[in-house]
Design a protein around this motif. Structure first.
Motif, PDB file in Angstrom:
ATOM      1  N   ASP A 123      19.788 -10.851 141.891  1.00 39.40           N
ATOM      2  CA  ASP A 123      18.939 -11.877 141.287  1.00 39.40           C
ATOM      3  C   ASP A 123      19.792 -13.074 140.846  1.00 39.40           C
ATOM      4  OD1 ASP A 123      20.157 -11.157 138.890  1.00 39.40           O
ATOM      5  OD2 ASP A 123      18.455  -9.994 138.164  1.00 39.40           O
ATOM      6  N   ASP A 124      19.151 -14.132 140.361  1.00 34.95           N
ATOM      7  CA  ASP A 124      19.861 -15.362 140.022  1.00 34.95           C
ATOM      8  C   ASP A 124      20.893 -15.158 138.921  1.00 34.95           C
ATOM      9  OD1 ASP A 124      18.407 -16.736 141.908  1.00 34.95           O
ATOM     10  OD2 ASP A 124      16.957 -17.570 140.486  1.00 34.95           O
ATOM     11  N   THR A 125      20.558 -14.317 137.927  1.00 37.93           N
ATOM     12  CA  THR A 125      21.483 -14.119 136.803  1.00 37.93           C
ATOM     13  C   THR A 125      22.747 -13.408 137.250  1.00 37.93           C
ATOM     14  OG1 THR A 125      19.626 -13.988 135.252  1.00 37.93           O
ATOM     15  CG2 THR A 125      21.747 -13.147 134.488  1.00 37.93           C
ATOM     16  N   THR A 126      22.593 -12.317 138.009  1.00 37.30           N
ATOM     17  CA  THR A 126      23.781 -11.585 138.433  1.00 37.30           C
ATOM     18  C   THR A 126      24.581 -12.380 139.464  1.00 37.30           C
ATOM     19  OG1 THR A 126      22.364 -10.339 139.967  1.00 37.30           O
ATOM     20  CG2 THR A 126      22.959  -9.275 137.898  1.00 37.30           C
ATOM     21  N   LYS A 127      23.905 -13.153 140.292  1.00 32.80           N
ATOM     22  CA  LYS A 127      24.639 -13.991 141.237  1.00 32.80           C
ATOM     23  C   LYS A 127      25.484 -15.020 140.487  1.00 32.80           C
ATOM     24  CE  LYS A 127      24.196 -16.827 145.396  1.00 32.80           C
ATOM     25  NZ  LYS A 127      23.278 -17.421 146.403  1.00 32.80           N
ATOM     26  N   ALA A 128      24.927 -15.585 139.418  1.00 30.46           N
ATOM     27  CA  ALA A 128      25.675 -16.555 138.613  1.00 30.46           C
ATOM     28  C   ALA A 128      26.907 -15.918 137.976  1.00 30.46           C
ATOM     29  CB  ALA A 128      24.774 -17.134 137.525  1.00 30.46           C
ATOM     30  N   LEU A 129      26.805 -14.649 137.635  1.00 29.63           N
ATOM     31  CA  LEU A 129      27.911 -13.962 136.975  1.00 29.63           C
ATOM     32  C   LEU A 129      29.116 -13.746 137.888  1.00 29.63           C
ATOM     33  CD1 LEU A 129      25.807 -11.365 134.969  1.00 29.63           C
ATOM     34  CD2 LEU A 129      27.373 -13.027 133.958  1.00 29.63           C
ATOM     35  N   VAL A 130      28.915 -13.797 139.201  1.00 28.62           N
ATOM     36  CA  VAL A 130      30.036 -13.582 140.131  1.00 28.62           C
ATOM     37  C   VAL A 130      30.393 -14.849 140.906  1.00 28.62           C
ATOM     38  CG1 VAL A 130      29.630 -11.108 140.404  1.00 28.62           C
ATOM     39  CG2 VAL A 130      28.453 -12.715 141.925  1.00 28.62           C
ATOM     40  N   THR A 131      29.782 -15.973 140.535  1.00 28.20           N
ATOM     41  CA  THR A 131      29.998 -17.224 141.272  1.00 28.20           C
ATOM     42  C   THR A 131      30.735 -18.236 140.400  1.00 28.20           C
ATOM     43  OG1 THR A 131      27.934 -16.855 142.492  1.00 28.20           O
ATOM     44  CG2 THR A 131      28.869 -19.081 142.555  1.00 28.20           C
ATOM     45  N   THR A 132      31.778 -18.821 140.960  1.00 26.18           N
ATOM     46  CA  THR A 132      32.543 -19.864 140.281  1.00 26.18           C
ATOM     47  C   THR A 132      32.872 -20.954 141.300  1.00 26.18           C
ATOM     48  OG1 THR A 132      33.547 -18.232 138.805  1.00 26.18           O
ATOM     49  CG2 THR A 132      34.626 -20.377 138.939  1.00 26.18           C
ATOM     50  N   SER A 133      32.534 -22.200 140.936  1.00 26.24           N
ATOM     51  CA  SER A 133      32.774 -23.330 141.840  1.00 26.24           C
ATOM     52  C   SER A 133      32.184 -23.060 143.223  1.00 26.24           C
ATOM     53  CB  SER A 133      34.279 -23.633 141.949  1.00 26.24           C
ATOM     54  OG  SER A 133      34.806 -23.946 140.689  1.00 26.24           O
ATOM     55  N   ASP A 134      30.980 -22.508 143.229  1.00 22.59           N
ATOM     56  CA  ASP A 134      30.235 -22.206 144.460  1.00 22.59           C
ATOM     57  C   ASP A 134      30.893 -21.147 145.331  1.00 22.59           C
ATOM     58  OD1 ASP A 134      28.220 -24.058 143.839  1.00 22.59           O
ATOM     59  OD2 ASP A 134      29.402 -25.702 144.685  1.00 22.59           O
ATOM     60  N   LYS A 135      31.868 -20.429 144.781  1.00 22.17           N
ATOM     61  CA  LYS A 135      32.513 -19.346 145.516  1.00 22.17           C
ATOM     62  C   LYS A 135      32.153 -18.009 144.861  1.00 22.17           C
ATOM     63  CE  LYS A 135      36.381 -22.097 147.226  1.00 22.17           C
ATOM     64  NZ  LYS A 135      37.860 -22.273 147.265  1.00 22.17           N
TER      65      LYS A 135
ATOM     66  N   LYS B 118      25.936 -26.947 131.655  1.00 24.55           N
ATOM     67  CA  LYS B 118      25.679 -26.656 133.074  1.00 24.55           C
ATOM     68  C   LYS B 118      25.752 -25.158 133.345  1.00 24.55           C
ATOM     69  CE  LYS B 118      27.208 -31.151 134.844  1.00 24.55           C
ATOM     70  NZ  LYS B 118      28.167 -31.879 135.693  1.00 24.55           N
ATOM     71  N   ASP B 119      25.005 -24.408 132.512  1.00 29.10           N
ATOM     72  CA  ASP B 119      24.917 -22.940 132.681  1.00 29.10           C
ATOM     73  C   ASP B 119      26.287 -22.269 132.620  1.00 29.10           C
ATOM     74  OD1 ASP B 119      22.113 -23.019 132.957  1.00 29.10           O
ATOM     75  OD2 ASP B 119      22.317 -23.512 135.080  1.00 29.10           O
ATOM     76  N   GLY B 120      27.124 -22.750 131.712  1.00 32.63           N
ATOM     77  CA  GLY B 120      28.424 -22.124 131.502  1.00 32.63           C
ATOM     78  C   GLY B 120      29.513 -22.585 132.432  1.00 32.63           C
ATOM     79  N   LYS B 121      29.274 -23.640 133.204  1.00 27.57           N
ATOM     80  CA  LYS B 121      30.251 -24.077 134.204  1.00 27.57           C
ATOM     81  C   LYS B 121      31.006 -25.346 133.803  1.00 27.57           C
ATOM     82  CE  LYS B 121      28.676 -20.778 136.873  1.00 27.57           C
ATOM     83  NZ  LYS B 121      29.424 -19.509 136.981  1.00 27.57           N
TER      84      LYS B 121
ATOM     85  N   GLN C 291      21.829 -14.586 128.498  1.00 30.55           N
ATOM     86  CA  GLN C 291      22.505 -15.714 129.134  1.00 30.55           C
ATOM     87  C   GLN C 291      23.753 -15.201 129.845  1.00 30.55           C
ATOM     88  OE1 GLN C 291      23.439 -19.175 126.858  1.00 30.55           O
ATOM     89  NE2 GLN C 291      21.345 -19.523 126.181  1.00 30.55           N
ATOM     90  N   PRO C 292      23.949 -15.580 131.107  1.00 32.54           N
ATOM     91  CA  PRO C 292      25.168 -15.156 131.795  1.00 32.54           C
ATOM     92  C   PRO C 292      26.407 -15.596 131.015  1.00 32.54           C
ATOM     93  CG  PRO C 292      23.643 -16.172 133.340  1.00 32.54           C
ATOM     94  CD  PRO C 292      23.091 -16.435 131.975  1.00 32.54           C
ATOM     95  N   MET C 293      27.309 -14.684 130.761  1.00 36.31           N
ATOM     96  CA  MET C 293      28.545 -15.057 130.079  1.00 36.31           C
ATOM     97  C   MET C 293      29.364 -15.965 130.990  1.00 36.31           C
ATOM     98  SD  MET C 293      31.687 -12.700 128.724  1.00 36.31           S
ATOM     99  CE  MET C 293      30.656 -11.663 127.697  1.00 36.31           C
ATOM    100  N   PRO C 294      29.851 -17.108 130.470  1.00 32.81           N
ATOM    101  CA  PRO C 294      30.674 -17.984 131.317  1.00 32.81           C
ATOM    102  C   PRO C 294      31.838 -17.207 131.921  1.00 32.81           C
ATOM    103  CG  PRO C 294      30.114 -19.095 129.271  1.00 32.81           C
ATOM    104  CD  PRO C 294      29.650 -17.669 129.125  1.00 32.81           C
ATOM    105  N   ASN C 295      32.043 -17.377 133.226  1.00 37.52           N
ATOM    106  CA  ASN C 295      33.114 -16.629 133.890  1.00 37.52           C
ATOM    107  C   ASN C 295      34.235 -17.528 134.385  1.00 37.52           C
ATOM    108  OD1 ASN C 295      32.003 -17.861 136.111  1.00 37.52           O
ATOM    109  ND2 ASN C 295      31.346 -15.990 137.125  1.00 37.52           N
ATOM    110  N   ILE C 296      34.251 -18.782 133.895  1.00 33.21           N
ATOM    111  CA  ILE C 296      35.354 -19.669 134.262  1.00 33.21           C
ATOM    112  C   ILE C 296      36.562 -19.362 133.382  1.00 33.21           C
ATOM    113  CG2 ILE C 296      33.857 -21.491 135.162  1.00 33.21           C
ATOM    114  CD1 ILE C 296      34.130 -22.965 132.515  1.00 33.21           C
ATOM    115  N   SER C 297      37.746 -19.723 133.859  1.00 28.79           N
ATOM    116  CA  SER C 297      38.992 -19.380 133.154  1.00 28.79           C
ATOM    117  C   SER C 297      39.025 -19.935 131.739  1.00 28.79           C
ATOM    118  CB  SER C 297      40.195 -19.915 133.946  1.00 28.79           C
ATOM    119  OG  SER C 297      40.248 -19.330 135.230  1.00 28.79           O
ATOM    120  N   GLU C 298      38.377 -21.078 131.525  1.00 26.93           N
ATOM    121  CA  GLU C 298      38.399 -21.718 130.211  1.00 26.93           C
ATOM    122  C   GLU C 298      37.756 -20.872 129.113  1.00 26.93           C
ATOM    123  OE1 GLU C 298      38.708 -25.085 133.205  1.00 26.93           O
ATOM    124  OE2 GLU C 298      37.706 -23.137 133.043  1.00 26.93           O
ATOM    125  N   MET C 299      36.976 -19.864 129.505  1.00 27.42           N
ATOM    126  CA  MET C 299      36.339 -18.995 128.516  1.00 27.42           C
ATOM    127  C   MET C 299      37.381 -18.274 127.668  1.00 27.42           C
ATOM    128  SD  MET C 299      33.397 -18.071 127.328  1.00 27.42           S
ATOM    129  CE  MET C 299      32.755 -16.792 126.219  1.00 27.42           C
TER     130      MET C 299
END
Length: 418
Positions: free
Chosen positions: A121-133, A208-211, A367-375
């Motif tokens: 789903d959209d939430t779990t996809k967001a959790l594994v996606t960073t910079s469209d990868k 931007k949704d944690g990005k 809310q998806p936890m931000p998964n970018i390094s800055e977190m």
């Protein structure tokens, strides 16, 4: 005649040597082809029984050989940089969503393809996606829930107004500290646990949704409102709840000894409550003022492929297999962890397990936890912000402003050139 015979022998020798070399090459190719299908998977001991069955089925279907190694999940991830360089990295392992993005952008994970059969789903996809990868295939969903003691209250409170009424009952008075209650407890100096208060009132970590790490929303009006609500509870709670290291143990002790009617914690807490033989129930977290949802972090775990995998194609096929509906159902039956696959999630919900149902319902507002390094720059300042505010060391606005300032400075220092 002698020369002709020697020449013929030489030709025959050459042909024979060529045949031997060709046979050797064919054998080598066969071995290489076989090894290209082999997969090494690294999981924690608690998943070994499930993985053994899954590996056997995958081997029959694919012709691959799966080798299972066990160890601590976080230790394996911490060692990934060295293991990728030394060639010791497994082909597949599991990682919490909040580690997936940073490990991916740091070059420690390979990109993966999300198979349509994984029903993401959209939430779990967001959790594994960073910079469209995409750096992981969602496996498990987790979020905070409310546990309540069925011997103390007949049903879980649905609003925090009800929780506040519960705290007025003298039977929950805390021995040794006059005017303090343990009717409801939550570890709200821990940012992971308190975030639902801030987010439910309109706060956020990154835009931007944690990005977008340049947009930090931890000092906005909603965040301040959430922090101040937490403080109102700390004025009612025993002093020990302000101990950022010991609060969790105090909460569990009070709940298991029958002195706390309700608490907020994660699905991982259920096993300890079962061991303590508490007659507990599980429900969604009560709504905030004006019916706002408690928007806890959405998390869980994903299957990932380390950058040092020797067989990334076989690894991709294996995680495709692990995230199918059938395998996600098997995973749930073996572990009671809620599947990321939406079809398997519906199957799990149909089992009428209170914990499973509560996690699934609560995850809808998570809310998806931000998964970018800055977190990584957020956790300590946010913890200090909460402690300073709820202990009245600083007012909420000052504590929040100082935390955001420190987070921005740390991000500039560590990631300014990104």
């Amino acid at each position: 005649m002698k020369n002709k015979a020697l020449k013929s022998a030489a030709v025959l020798g050459t042909v024979a040597l060529a045949g031997l070399l060709l046979a050797a090459c064919n054998n080598k190719s066969s071995k290489d082809a076989a090894s290209d299908k082999n997969v090494t998977v690294y999981v924690e001991e608690q998943y070994k029984a499930y993985m053994t069955k899954a590996a056997e089925k995958f081997e029959k279907e694919s012709g691959s050989k799966v080798t299972i190694k066990t160890g601590d999940q976080l230790t394996g991830l911490d060692n990934l940089s060295l293991d990728n360089q030394s060639g010791k990295a497994p082909d597949v392992m599991m990682a919490p969503y909040d580690r997936v993005g940073s490990l991916g952008t740091d070059g420690q994970l390979s990109e993966v393809t999300l198979n349509k059969d994984s029903k993401t789903d959209d939430t779990t996809k967001a959790l594994v996606t960073t910079s469209d990868k995409v750096y992981g295939a969602p496996a498990v969903i987790e979020t905070l829930v409310m546990y309540y003691n069925k011997d103390l209250i007949s049903k879980a409170p649905t609003t925090f107004a009800e929780v506040e009424e519960l705290a007025k009952d003298s039977k929950y008075n805390f021995d040794g500290e006059a005017g303090k209650t343990t009717a409801f407890l939550a570890d709200w100096t821990n940012f992971y646990y308190a975030y639902g208060l801030l987010a439910g009132n309109g706060g956020y970590v990154f835009g931007k949704d944690g990005k977008d790490p340049k947009d930090i929303g931890l000092a906005n009006e909603g965040s301040i409102k959430g922090i101040e609500y937490a403080k109102s509870w700390y004025e009612k709670w025993p002093k020990g709840l302000q101990d950022t290291e010991g609060a969790s143990n105090l909460i569990q002790t009070q709940f298991t000894s029958g002195k706390t009617a309700a608490m907020i914690d994660g699905p991982w807490k259920a096993s300890a409550l079962k061991d303590a033989k508490v007659n507990y129930g599980v429900a969604t977290i009560p709504t905030l003022a004006d019916g706002k949802e408690y928007q806890a972090f959405g998390g869980g775990k994903a299957w990932v492929i380390p950058a040092g995998s020797k067989n990334p194609d076989a690894a991709q096929k294996f995680i495709d297999f692990l995230t199918t509906t059938d395998q996600q159902k098997e995973f749930y039956d073996a572990t009671n962890e809620v599947p990321a696959n939406t079809e398997a999630r519906a199957y799990a919900e149909g089992k009428n397990d209170e914990l499973t149902s509560a996690v699934i319902k609560q995850f809808k507002s998570a809310q998806p936890m931000p998964n970018i390094s800055e977190m990584s720059a957020v956790w300590d300042p946010a913890k200090n912000m909460l402690f300073d505010a709820v202990s009245s060391k600083k007012d909420a606005k000052t504590a929040a402003d100082e935390a955001v300032k420190l987070i921005k400075e740390t991000i500039d220092q560590k990631f300014g050139n990104k």
